[in-house]
Enzyme design. Structure first.
Site, PDB file in Angstrom:
ATOM      1  CG  ASP A 147      70.549  63.968  55.985  1.00 50.73           C
ATOM      2  OD1 ASP A 147      71.721  64.285  55.680  1.00 50.73           O
ATOM      3  OD2 ASP A 147      70.162  63.786  57.148  1.00 50.73           O
ATOM      4  CD  GLU A 158      73.662  65.692  52.107  1.00 52.74           C
ATOM      5  OE1 GLU A 158      73.892  64.610  52.660  1.00 52.74           O
ATOM      6  OE2 GLU A 158      73.376  66.736  52.736  1.00 52.74           O
ATOM      7  CG  ASP A 183      71.943  78.400  55.139  1.00 51.90           C
ATOM      8  OD1 ASP A 183      71.591  78.047  56.288  1.00 51.90           O
ATOM      9  OD2 ASP A 183      73.127  78.554  54.784  1.00 51.90           O
ATOM     10  CG  HIS A 305      39.820  37.566  27.848  1.00 45.90           C
ATOM     11  ND1 HIS A 305      41.116  37.465  27.392  1.00 45.90           N
ATOM     12  CD2 HIS A 305      39.117  36.606  27.206  1.00 45.90           C
ATOM     13  CE1 HIS A 305      41.192  36.497  26.500  1.00 45.90           C
ATOM     14  NE2 HIS A 305      40.001  35.955  26.371  1.00 45.90           N
ATOM     15  CG  ASN A 306      42.057  34.247  28.944  1.00 52.85           C
ATOM     16  OD1 ASN A 306      41.065  33.537  28.779  1.00 52.85           O
ATOM     17  ND2 ASN A 306      42.936  34.445  27.990  1.00 52.85           N
ATOM     18  CD  GLU A 335      37.326  33.489  29.715  1.00 53.75           C
ATOM     19  OE1 GLU A 335      37.122  32.741  28.739  1.00 53.75           O
ATOM     20  OE2 GLU A 335      38.023  34.523  29.647  1.00 53.75           O
ATOM     21  CG  ASP A 337      39.254  29.454  30.039  1.00 54.52           C
ATOM     22  OD1 ASP A 337      38.197  30.074  30.206  1.00 54.52           O
ATOM     23  OD2 ASP A 337      40.103  29.751  29.174  1.00 54.52           O
ATOM     24  CG  HIS A 350      44.848  30.250  27.693  1.00 54.63           C
ATOM     25  ND1 HIS A 350      43.558  30.701  27.584  1.00 54.63           N
ATOM     26  CD2 HIS A 350      45.438  30.545  26.509  1.00 54.63           C
ATOM     27  CE1 HIS A 350      43.372  31.257  26.402  1.00 54.63           C
ATOM     28  NE2 HIS A 350      44.503  31.165  25.728  1.00 54.63           N
ATOM     29  CD  GLU A 384      37.040  28.900  26.831  1.00 53.69           C
ATOM     30  OE1 GLU A 384      38.061  28.302  26.458  1.00 53.69           O
ATOM     31  OE2 GLU A 384      36.894  30.132  26.754  1.00 53.69           O
ATOM     32  CB  SER A 508      30.939  35.020  23.537  1.00 51.27           C
ATOM     33  OG  SER A 508      30.591  34.843  24.889  1.00 51.27           O
ATOM     34  NE  ARG A 535      33.035  36.767  28.772  1.00 54.69           N
ATOM     35  CZ  ARG A 535      34.172  36.271  28.276  1.00 54.69           C
ATOM     36  NH1 ARG A 535      34.184  35.767  27.052  1.00 54.69           N
ATOM     37  NH2 ARG A 535      35.283  36.292  28.981  1.00 54.69           N
ATOM     38  CG  ASN A 663      66.089  69.411  30.173  1.00 55.16           C
ATOM     39  OD1 ASN A 663      65.871  68.228  29.888  1.00 55.16           O
ATOM     40  ND2 ASN A 663      67.026  70.126  29.604  1.00 55.16           N
TER      41      ASN A 663
END
Length: 698
Positions: A147, A158, A183, A305-306, A335, A337, A350, A384, A508, A535, A663
């Site tokens: 609308d 519309e 309608d 990880h990280n 983890e 670090d 990191h 770590e 690891s 790991r 489409n």
């Protein structure tokens, strides 16, 4: 005035204050803090905002997109500005998905409370809506979007814009016919109720109607008995289907007359099949359904990880928010670090990159607060450690002081145990994984066998330069060593792991090493993982924080398969799919074949087993709807198709694709089958019928 207004009165005041609007300060840093005018829209579902100087250019966000409201200094930005903005004026809006958080500061504590309590009340209201109300609101949202001139009516121009917004490309004649049919007032516009009629005509699904008619006694709707039969035959429900049929009719049937007569119309049936109730996901597996009393080594463990990174691992930001998001997704191994920081405070980032740094103590405080919000099963912190003895002592003190009784340390009994404790035995405990010295001294020298060192070796092998075979050494303080439960050790081969290793020792492996060992000694690796934790981490070459396919590592029983949670994609979809089962607790029991030490199994060669019996999985695609745009341009229409994939041992890997539909992005949906179980994203709806549910191979 009553000094103790009711919560209802208080809630009304909050909403009125939000609707009136007020200036809140949006803050990103000490240098970026700007006032914005925020106001709740009349629909009570949308927040509009604009800059202080803008005239009418409001932007918006939906209350439905807000995942949580945090009070006070519960973000790094607000915490760093605690001296400037008091906690009682601060709050943070956490959004679903990958959208960044919004840190706001109100002019007064009262204003902050109004927004905090008001947004929470609106979120709760949306969560408590039944399916009919949600559907009605969804249709209303489309009406108000389409609308354009906001006159409460929608003309044909519309309507055509709406079809593009809904990802539908119809020829104008067909669209015009649907419009004229809806309608009823013949005003050449659609009012709200007429739009609902238009929507239902537009979304009519002959394929779903045919499915309903297969079980319908009169071909028009499902009686309670008809629905009961459908639940038994198609949804594989047992004797409880009688009560469940009544419940579904009451919950999803929009017609009160049909409800009274215990009938489900096609509208109710469509609403049911597109709801979570109609999902292919086994409802019995949503809750905690597995035995949690087996050794830790018998479970897959959702692992990050990280974890501290929000983006890539070269220059992306580090944030405690990354820990919050990972833990909220069910992650049970994070983890950290650790590096030397200024003023004697260890930091997390990191190493040797341009990623930002965060305080170690802030990371621990965040972990302590959120560790058991989603799951009560043990959380593992993988350390770590690159810190000096002095800062290691600081780390040890923070571990004890911040984690307190949650922290589990190794006892002599653990040293002599023949297997690891169970997740059940370790409820509400945090375990440290890291280097450990085994003798009585204030410090000890340990091999620098952390992940970073292993990555350097992997990269050296890839580039083939000469390498120093002698391991580098690092001093480790006994105070920190004594807190470690899972001892990080270098992997010396499978013979050593059988004869000399202890259950609490853990190695690891880079993704490339895992693939190498899997090819060369798959059976031995499976056997190793029945007793010890392994790991796995992404290659150091993945500087963009991309992920490997975790299924390859799960195939050989690796438990801690660490992924970059901040990176979306198929790999994280698989991880989320596996761990969405079992109450989303972050632990999922490995198949018996990967836990039994007496039955050797090679994932690359399953057909060598005497009990190998391949089976087939047959899926019939019926229909799909409400597919979001991939391309955000209004005029773009996708050409979708259905793709079904199976992930498992190599001989089970398979996929099938349908032809694409030109489409017509509204009618079909991309479907991904995760490890044999198809799970539809919550934003998409798909109808599928499994004609023969079997799993091939193992």
């Amino acid at each position: 005035m009553d000094p103790h207004p009711s919560s209802c009165d208080e809630g009304h005041k909050n909403l009125e204050a939000m609707k009136a609007g007020m200036f809140l300060r949006k803050v990103k840093s000490r240098l970026w803090k700007r006032q914005r005018h925020y106001k709740l829209q009349d629909d009570c579902k949308t927040i509009a905002y604009k800059s202080k100087w803008a005239i009418n250019s409001y932007s918006t966000f939906s209350i439905g997109d807000v995942e949580a409201v945090r009070e006070g200094h519960q973000s790094e930005t607000l915490l760093s500005m605690a001296d400037e903005f008091p906690a009682e004026r601060c709050f943070t809006l956490v959004f679903c998905g990958r959208k960044g958080n919004l840190d706001l500061v109100a002019e007064s504590a009262e204003d902050a409370i109004a927004w905090i309590q008001g947004i929470r009340a609106l979120m709760e209201n949306m969560e408590n809506m039944d399916e009919n109300t949600k559907n009605d609101q969804w249709i209303s949202d489309w009406f108000f979007k389409a609308d354009i001139n906001k006159d409460g009516r929608m003309n044909f121009k519309e309507t055509k814009t709406l079809l593009k917004m809904m990802n539908i490309d119809m020829n104008e004649e067909h669209a015009s016919n649907l419009f004229k049919k809806a309608d009823k007032s013949q005003s050449e516009t659609l009012e709200h109720e007429e739009f609902v009629e238009f929507y239902k005509t537009l979304t009519e699904r002959k394929e779903v109607l045919e499915l309903l008619q297969e079980y319908s006694s009169d071909g028009q709707c499902l009686s309670q008995c008809d629905l009961e039969e459908f639940l038994r035959e198609e949804q594989l429900e047992g004797e409880s289907s009688y009560e469940h049929a009544l419940q579904l009719i009451d919950q999803y049937e929009p017609s009160d007359t049909a409800k009274m007569n215990h009938l489900m119309s096609i509208d109710g049936f469509l609403m049911y099949t597109t709801s979570p109730e109609g999902s292919i996901f086994n409802p019995e597996h949503r809750g905690l359904f597995q035995d949690m009393n087996l050794p830790l080594s018998h479970y897959y463990i959702s692992s990050s990880h990280n974890t501290y990174l929000m983006e890539d691992q070269l220059k992306g930001p580090s944030s405690v928010e990354a820990y919050i998001q990972a833990i909220k997704r069910g992650c049970r191994c994070v983890e950290v670090d650790c590096w030397n920081g200024s003023n004697g405070e260890p930091v997390v980032y990191h190493g040797h990159t341009f990623t930002s740094k965060i305080l170690f103590k802030d990371v621990l405080a965040t972990i302590a607060k959120f560790a058991f919000k989603v799951s009560e099963y043990p959380l593992i912190i993988s350390i770590e450690n690159h810190c000096s003895i002095e800062q290691q002592e600081v780390m040890a003190r923070y571990f004890r002081d911040i984690l307190g009784d949650m922290l589990l340390t190794t006892t002599e009994k653990d040293r002599t145990a023949s297997e690891l404790p169970s997740p059940e035995a370790l409820r509400m405990k945090i375990l440290l994984k890291g280097k450990k010295i085994e003798f009585e001294s204030l410090t000890g020298e340990v091999s620098d066998e952390d992940e970073a060192a292993e990555m350097d070796k992997d990269n050296a092998e890839t580039e083939s330069p000469p390498t120093d075979e002698k391991n580098s050494k690092q001093d480790l303080c006994k105070e920190l060593s004594d807190l470690v439960f899972c001892k990080s050790v270098h992997f010396h081969g499978f013979d050593h792991s059988y004869n000399s290793s202890k259950p609490y020792e853990m190695s690891s492996f880079s993704e490339s090493k895992v693939r190498k060992y899997s090819k060369e000694a798959g059976r031995d690796f499976v056997l190793h993982n029945t007793r010890q934790l392994s790991r796995v981490y992404p290659s150091g070459m993945r500087t963009d924080s991309s992920n490997y396919c975790p299924q390859d590592m799960w195939n050989i029983g690796c438990q801690i398969v660490a992924l970059n949670f901040q990176t979306a994609g198929m790999e994280m979809d698989l991880n989320d799919g596996l761990f969405s089962q079992n109450s989303h607790c972050g632990y999922f029991l490995k198949p018996e074949i990967l836990r039994n030490r007496e039955r050797c199994f090679d994932p690359d060669n399953p057909h060598s087993r005497d009990d190998y019996h391949p089976l087939q999985l047959s899926i019939k695609i019926i229909s799909g709807q409400q597919l979001p745009k991939v391309n955000k341009k209004e005029w773009s229409i996708v050409d979708p198709f259905v793709k079904v994939e199976i992930y498992g041992v190599p001989s089970d890997q398979a996929k099938q694709e349908t032809e694409y539909i030109e489409n017509n992005g509204y009618r079909h949906v991309h479907l991904l089958s995760k490890d044999g179980t198809s799970i539809c994203p919550s934003s998409l709806f798909v109808h599928i019928k499994i004609t023969e549910l079997q799993i091939s191979g193992v």
